[in-house]
Design a protein around this motif. Structure first.
Motif, mmCIF file in Angstrom:
data_model
loop_
_atom_site.group_PDB
_atom_site.id
_atom_site.type_symbol
_atom_site.label_atom_id
_atom_site.label_comp_id
_atom_site.label_asym_id
_atom_site.label_seq_id
_atom_site.Cartn_x
_atom_site.Cartn_y
_atom_site.Cartn_z
ATOM 1 N N UNK A 41 -35.863 6.936 -53.199
ATOM 2 C CA UNK A 41 -34.513 7.053 -52.655
ATOM 3 C C UNK A 41 -33.640 7.806 -53.646
ATOM 4 N N UNK A 42 -32.584 8.441 -53.147
ATOM 5 C CA UNK A 42 -31.666 9.185 -54.005
ATOM 6 C C UNK A 42 -30.285 8.555 -53.869
ATOM 7 N N UNK A 43 -29.697 8.196 -54.997
ATOM 8 C CA UNK A 43 -28.384 7.563 -55.030
ATOM 9 C C UNK A 43 -27.403 8.493 -55.735
ATOM 10 N N UNK A 44 -26.324 8.875 -55.032
ATOM 11 C CA UNK A 44 -25.292 9.727 -55.604
ATOM 12 C C UNK A 44 -23.993 8.925 -55.601
ATOM 13 N N UNK A 45 -23.584 8.493 -56.783
ATOM 14 C CA UNK A 45 -22.399 7.645 -56.901
ATOM 15 C C UNK A 45 -21.167 8.313 -56.296
ATOM 16 N N UNK A 46 -20.445 7.562 -55.473
ATOM 17 C CA UNK A 46 -19.233 8.066 -54.847
ATOM 18 C C UNK A 46 -19.484 8.889 -53.597
ATOM 19 N N UNK A 47 -20.741 9.200 -53.306
ATOM 20 C CA UNK A 47 -21.075 9.998 -52.125
ATOM 21 C C UNK A 47 -21.916 9.183 -51.148
ATOM 22 N N UNK A 48 -23.082 8.725 -51.600
ATOM 23 C CA UNK A 48 -23.935 7.923 -50.738
ATOM 24 C C UNK A 48 -25.380 7.955 -51.181
ATOM 25 N N UNK A 49 -26.236 7.403 -50.336
ATOM 26 C CA UNK A 49 -27.655 7.290 -50.654
ATOM 27 C C UNK A 49 -28.507 7.910 -49.554
ATOM 28 N N UNK A 50 -29.502 8.663 -49.973
ATOM 29 C CA UNK A 50 -30.510 9.172 -49.054
ATOM 30 C C UNK A 50 -31.683 8.211 -49.189
ATOM 31 N N UNK A 51 -32.022 7.526 -48.099
ATOM 32 C CA UNK A 51 -33.032 6.478 -48.151
ATOM 33 C C UNK A 51 -34.024 6.653 -47.007
ATOM 34 N N UNK A 52 -35.123 5.915 -47.085
ATOM 35 C CA UNK A 52 -36.052 5.837 -45.965
ATOM 36 C C UNK A 52 -35.923 4.447 -45.353
ATOM 37 N N UNK A 53 -35.902 4.399 -44.050
ATOM 38 C CA UNK A 53 -35.816 3.132 -43.326
ATOM 39 C C UNK A 53 -37.122 2.896 -42.595
ATOM 40 N N UNK A 54 -37.566 1.649 -42.625
ATOM 41 C CA UNK A 54 -38.799 1.280 -41.950
ATOM 42 C C UNK A 54 -38.487 0.888 -40.503
ATOM 43 N N UNK A 55 -39.197 1.504 -39.587
ATOM 44 C CA UNK A 55 -39.098 1.147 -38.171
ATOM 45 C C UNK A 55 -40.332 0.325 -37.816
ATOM 46 N N UNK A 56 -40.117 -0.835 -37.248
ATOM 47 C CA UNK A 56 -41.218 -1.717 -36.894
ATOM 48 C C UNK A 56 -42.020 -1.134 -35.732
ATOM 49 N N UNK A 57 -43.273 -1.557 -35.627
ATOM 50 C CA UNK A 57 -44.098 -1.146 -34.501
ATOM 51 C C UNK A 57 -43.491 -1.718 -33.223
ATOM 52 N N UNK A 58 -43.622 -0.965 -32.137
ATOM 53 C CA UNK A 58 -43.081 -1.439 -30.858
ATOM 54 C C UNK A 58 -43.860 -0.830 -29.716
ATOM 55 N N UNK A 59 -43.607 -1.341 -28.544
ATOM 56 C CA UNK A 59 -44.239 -0.817 -27.349
ATOM 57 C C UNK A 59 -43.224 0.075 -26.639
ATOM 58 N N UNK A 60 -43.600 1.323 -26.431
ATOM 59 C CA UNK A 60 -42.764 2.260 -25.701
ATOM 60 C C UNK A 60 -43.351 2.467 -24.317
ATOM 61 N N UNK A 61 -42.747 3.305 -23.523
ATOM 62 C CA UNK A 61 -43.248 3.533 -22.174
ATOM 63 C C UNK A 61 -43.215 5.011 -21.844
#
Length: 107
Positions: A41-61
């Motif tokens: 992840x990248x943290x830039x103080x006063x600006x924000x963070x570039x992060x990865x988010x985990x998406x859980x497995x799911x059933x789509x259609x």
């Protein structure tokens, strides 16, 4: 604002040639992408963070075939703005006006 507009503004404000600004900006984008791919992840103080988010497995259609499709667990890139950044945007009248224009146009 497009990338070219951003490059023009930075070049005007800093006096750095547009070509150098473009190369720098492209290098920054490339490093952000590569860092997220590498799980950092990248943290830039006063600006924000570039992060990865985990998406859980799911059933789509699949609507056309009416089939259930399993979507596996995966990660997506995300940006989380810093509180300071959020507060600046909240206090901005220009941001509010821009938002109203978008709402009125239906986009």
């Amino acid at each position: 604002m497009r990338k070219s507009d951003l490059i023009n503004r930075i070049a005007e404000k800093t006096g750095i040639p547009k070509v150098d600004v473009l190369v720098t900006l492209e290098a920054m984008f490339k490093e952000v992408k590569q860092s997220l791919v590498d799980g950092e992840n990248i943290y830039v103080r006063g600006f924000g963070s570039f992060i990865t988010k985990k998406r859980a497995a799911k059933i789509g259609r699949n609507i056309k075939r009416n089939l259930a499709v399993e979507i596996p667990e995966h990660y997506i890139p995300a940006f989380k703005p810093a509180k300071e950044f959020v507060n600046d945007v909240k206090a901005s009248e220009k941001a509010a006006n821009a938002s109203k224009k978008i709402d009125e146009s239906g986009d």
